[in-house]
Design a protein around this motif. Sequence first.
Motif, PDB file in Angstrom:
ATOM      1  N   MET A   1      46.546  30.464  24.090  1.00 52.35           N
ATOM      2  CA  MET A   1      46.666  30.805  25.634  1.00 52.35           C
ATOM      3  C   MET A   1      47.926  29.950  26.258  1.00 52.35           C
ATOM      4  SD  MET A   1      44.359  29.692  28.826  1.00 52.35           S
ATOM      5  CE  MET A   1      43.161  31.073  28.777  1.00 52.35           C
ATOM      6  N   THR A   2      48.701  30.911  26.861  1.00 53.31           N
ATOM      7  CA  THR A   2      49.979  30.632  27.311  1.00 53.31           C
ATOM      8  C   THR A   2      49.892  29.831  28.749  1.00 53.31           C
ATOM      9  OG1 THR A   2      50.599  32.639  28.594  1.00 53.31           O
ATOM     10  CG2 THR A   2      51.133  32.643  26.275  1.00 53.31           C
ATOM     11  N   TYR A   3      50.891  29.304  29.149  1.00 55.64           N
ATOM     12  CA  TYR A   3      51.118  28.312  30.386  1.00 55.64           C
ATOM     13  C   TYR A   3      50.822  29.395  31.692  1.00 55.64           C
ATOM     14  CZ  TYR A   3      52.013  24.223  27.976  1.00 55.64           C
ATOM     15  OH  TYR A   3      51.948  23.194  27.056  1.00 55.64           O
ATOM     16  N   ALA A   4      51.591  30.631  31.322  1.00 59.22           N
ATOM     17  CA  ALA A   4      51.371  31.672  32.506  1.00 59.22           C
ATOM     18  C   ALA A   4      49.854  31.981  32.762  1.00 59.22           C
ATOM     19  CB  ALA A   4      52.252  32.806  32.013  1.00 59.22           C
ATOM     20  N   TRP A   5      49.232  32.101  31.722  1.00 60.88           N
ATOM     21  CA  TRP A   5      47.546  32.348  31.967  1.00 60.88           C
ATOM     22  C   TRP A   5      47.011  31.397  32.533  1.00 60.88           C
ATOM     23  CZ3 TRP A   5      45.993  37.214  31.991  1.00 60.88           C
ATOM     24  CH2 TRP A   5      46.612  38.081  31.377  1.00 60.88           C
ATOM     25  N   VAL A   6      47.312  30.127  32.111  1.00 65.43           N
ATOM     26  CA  VAL A   6      47.040  29.112  32.814  1.00 65.43           C
ATOM     27  C   VAL A   6      47.200  28.920  34.249  1.00 65.43           C
ATOM     28  CG1 VAL A   6      46.613  26.535  32.862  1.00 65.43           C
ATOM     29  CG2 VAL A   6      46.681  27.521  30.702  1.00 65.43           C
ATOM     30  N   ILE A   7      48.438  29.087  34.407  1.00 61.76           N
ATOM     31  CA  ILE A   7      48.503  29.269  35.990  1.00 61.76           C
ATOM     32  C   ILE A   7      47.885  30.195  36.895  1.00 61.76           C
ATOM     33  CG2 ILE A   7      50.633  29.582  37.578  1.00 61.76           C
ATOM     34  CD1 ILE A   7      52.249  28.301  35.171  1.00 61.76           C
ATOM     35  N   LEU A   8      47.504  31.377  36.299  1.00 60.81           N
ATOM     36  CA  LEU A   8      47.102  32.367  37.014  1.00 60.81           C
ATOM     37  C   LEU A   8      45.934  32.052  37.780  1.00 60.81           C
ATOM     38  CD1 LEU A   8      47.735  35.507  37.776  1.00 60.81           C
ATOM     39  CD2 LEU A   8      46.114  36.046  35.605  1.00 60.81           C
ATOM     40  N   PRO A   9      44.741  31.588  37.527  1.00 57.82           N
ATOM     41  CA  PRO A   9      43.672  31.140  38.296  1.00 57.82           C
ATOM     42  C   PRO A   9      44.260  30.412  39.595  1.00 57.82           C
ATOM     43  CG  PRO A   9      43.129  30.755  36.240  1.00 57.82           C
ATOM     44  CD  PRO A   9      44.729  31.002  36.078  1.00 57.82           C
ATOM     45  N   PHE A  10      45.230  29.357  39.408  1.00 60.02           N
ATOM     46  CA  PHE A  10      45.742  28.646  40.353  1.00 60.02           C
ATOM     47  C   PHE A  10      46.467  29.329  41.477  1.00 60.02           C
ATOM     48  CE2 PHE A  10      45.241  25.519  37.030  1.00 60.02           C
ATOM     49  CZ  PHE A  10      44.567  24.426  37.667  1.00 60.02           C
ATOM     50  N   ALA A  11      47.216  30.324  41.068  1.00 61.34           N
ATOM     51  CA  ALA A  11      47.954  31.134  41.817  1.00 61.34           C
ATOM     52  C   ALA A  11      47.152  32.194  42.791  1.00 61.34           C
ATOM     53  CB  ALA A  11      48.869  31.866  41.145  1.00 61.34           C
ATOM     54  N   LEU A  12      46.067  32.772  42.151  1.00 55.72           N
ATOM     55  CA  LEU A  12      45.129  33.515  42.871  1.00 55.72           C
ATOM     56  C   LEU A  12      44.421  32.863  43.801  1.00 55.72           C
ATOM     57  CD1 LEU A  12      43.842  35.828  39.948  1.00 55.72           C
ATOM     58  CD2 LEU A  12      45.475  36.390  41.469  1.00 55.72           C
ATOM     59  N   VAL A  13      43.771  31.737  43.606  1.00 56.63           N
ATOM     60  CA  VAL A  13      43.190  30.710  44.354  1.00 56.63           C
ATOM     61  C   VAL A  13      43.966  30.538  45.789  1.00 56.63           C
ATOM     62  CG1 VAL A  13      42.134  28.425  44.797  1.00 56.63           C
ATOM     63  CG2 VAL A  13      41.427  29.802  42.986  1.00 56.63           C
ATOM     64  N   THR A  14      45.416  30.235  45.359  1.00 57.66           N
ATOM     65  CA  THR A  14      46.288  29.858  46.646  1.00 57.66           C
ATOM     66  C   THR A  14      46.423  31.050  47.400  1.00 57.66           C
ATOM     67  OG1 THR A  14      47.503  28.284  45.065  1.00 57.66           O
ATOM     68  CG2 THR A  14      48.779  29.287  46.925  1.00 57.66           C
ATOM     69  N   VAL A  15      46.808  32.191  46.873  1.00 61.06           N
ATOM     70  CA  VAL A  15      46.602  33.400  47.760  1.00 61.06           C
ATOM     71  C   VAL A  15      45.587  33.682  48.536  1.00 61.06           C
ATOM     72  CG1 VAL A  15      47.324  35.838  47.583  1.00 61.06           C
ATOM     73  CG2 VAL A  15      48.633  34.332  45.918  1.00 61.06           C
ATOM     74  N   VAL A  16      44.482  33.658  47.982  1.00 58.70           N
ATOM     75  CA  VAL A  16      43.093  33.862  48.694  1.00 58.70           C
ATOM     76  C   VAL A  16      42.760  32.832  49.866  1.00 58.70           C
ATOM     77  CG1 VAL A  16      40.604  34.061  48.406  1.00 58.70           C
ATOM     78  CG2 VAL A  16      41.985  35.091  46.724  1.00 58.70           C
ATOM     79  N   VAL A  17      43.002  31.618  49.389  1.00 57.42           N
ATOM     80  CA  VAL A  17      42.723  30.892  50.489  1.00 57.42           C
ATOM     81  C   VAL A  17      43.915  30.576  51.444  1.00 57.42           C
ATOM     82  CG1 VAL A  17      42.648  28.121  51.015  1.00 57.42           C
ATOM     83  CG2 VAL A  17      41.394  29.064  48.966  1.00 57.42           C
ATOM     84  N   THR A  18      45.346  30.830  51.293  1.00 60.62           N
ATOM     85  CA  THR A  18      46.322  30.974  52.126  1.00 60.62           C
ATOM     86  C   THR A  18      45.909  32.140  53.072  1.00 60.62           C
ATOM     87  OG1 THR A  18      47.684  29.846  50.507  1.00 60.62           O
ATOM     88  CG2 THR A  18      48.626  31.197  52.696  1.00 60.62           C
ATOM     89  N   GLY A  19      45.478  33.251  52.611  1.00 62.83           N
ATOM     90  CA  GLY A  19      45.260  34.311  53.228  1.00 62.83           C
ATOM     91  C   GLY A  19      44.034  34.256  54.189  1.00 62.83           C
ATOM     92  N   ALA A  20      43.058  33.588  53.748  1.00 65.13           N
ATOM     93  CA  ALA A  20      41.880  33.279  54.694  1.00 65.13           C
ATOM     94  C   ALA A  20      42.135  32.385  55.837  1.00 65.13           C
ATOM     95  CB  ALA A  20      40.939  32.429  53.815  1.00 65.13           C
ATOM     96  N   SER A  21      43.120  31.335  55.476  1.00 64.61           N
ATOM     97  CA  SER A  21      43.682  30.601  56.829  1.00 64.61           C
ATOM     98  C   SER A  21      44.601  31.179  57.974  1.00 64.61           C
ATOM     99  CB  SER A  21      44.508  29.341  56.190  1.00 64.61           C
ATOM    100  OG  SER A  21      45.841  29.870  55.658  1.00 64.61           O
TER     101      SER A  21
END
Length: 101
Positions: A1-21
């Motif tokens: 698993m590459t670091y880019a794949w590890v980062i993806l869930p964190f980035a998605l959570v950030t976008v969703v939570v920031t959008g919710a705010s």
Amino acid sequence: MTYAWVILPFALVTVVVTGASAVRPHFGRRMIASAVAAAVLVVLTAVFDNAMIAADLFTYPEDDITGIRIGLAPIEDFSYPVCAAFLVPAVWTLLTPRSRA
């Protein structure tokens, strides 16, 4: 698993939570403050990651990174502070009770 794949869930959570705010007051001001904080964190990450990599404290397997680097630091290292700069204020805002005024 590459670091880019590890980062993806964190980035998605950030976008969703920031959008919710976005429904909370002062969203624009929070985004500006988060962008400034992200810029500062990226500079600090560039300085300190490069220093630690140059000191040979750690390395990254070439197969696990995209190959894009800022100095010695892989670009993937910069995603965590950027996510934190946007996610932490968004979570704080969502956990703060709305005023009844």
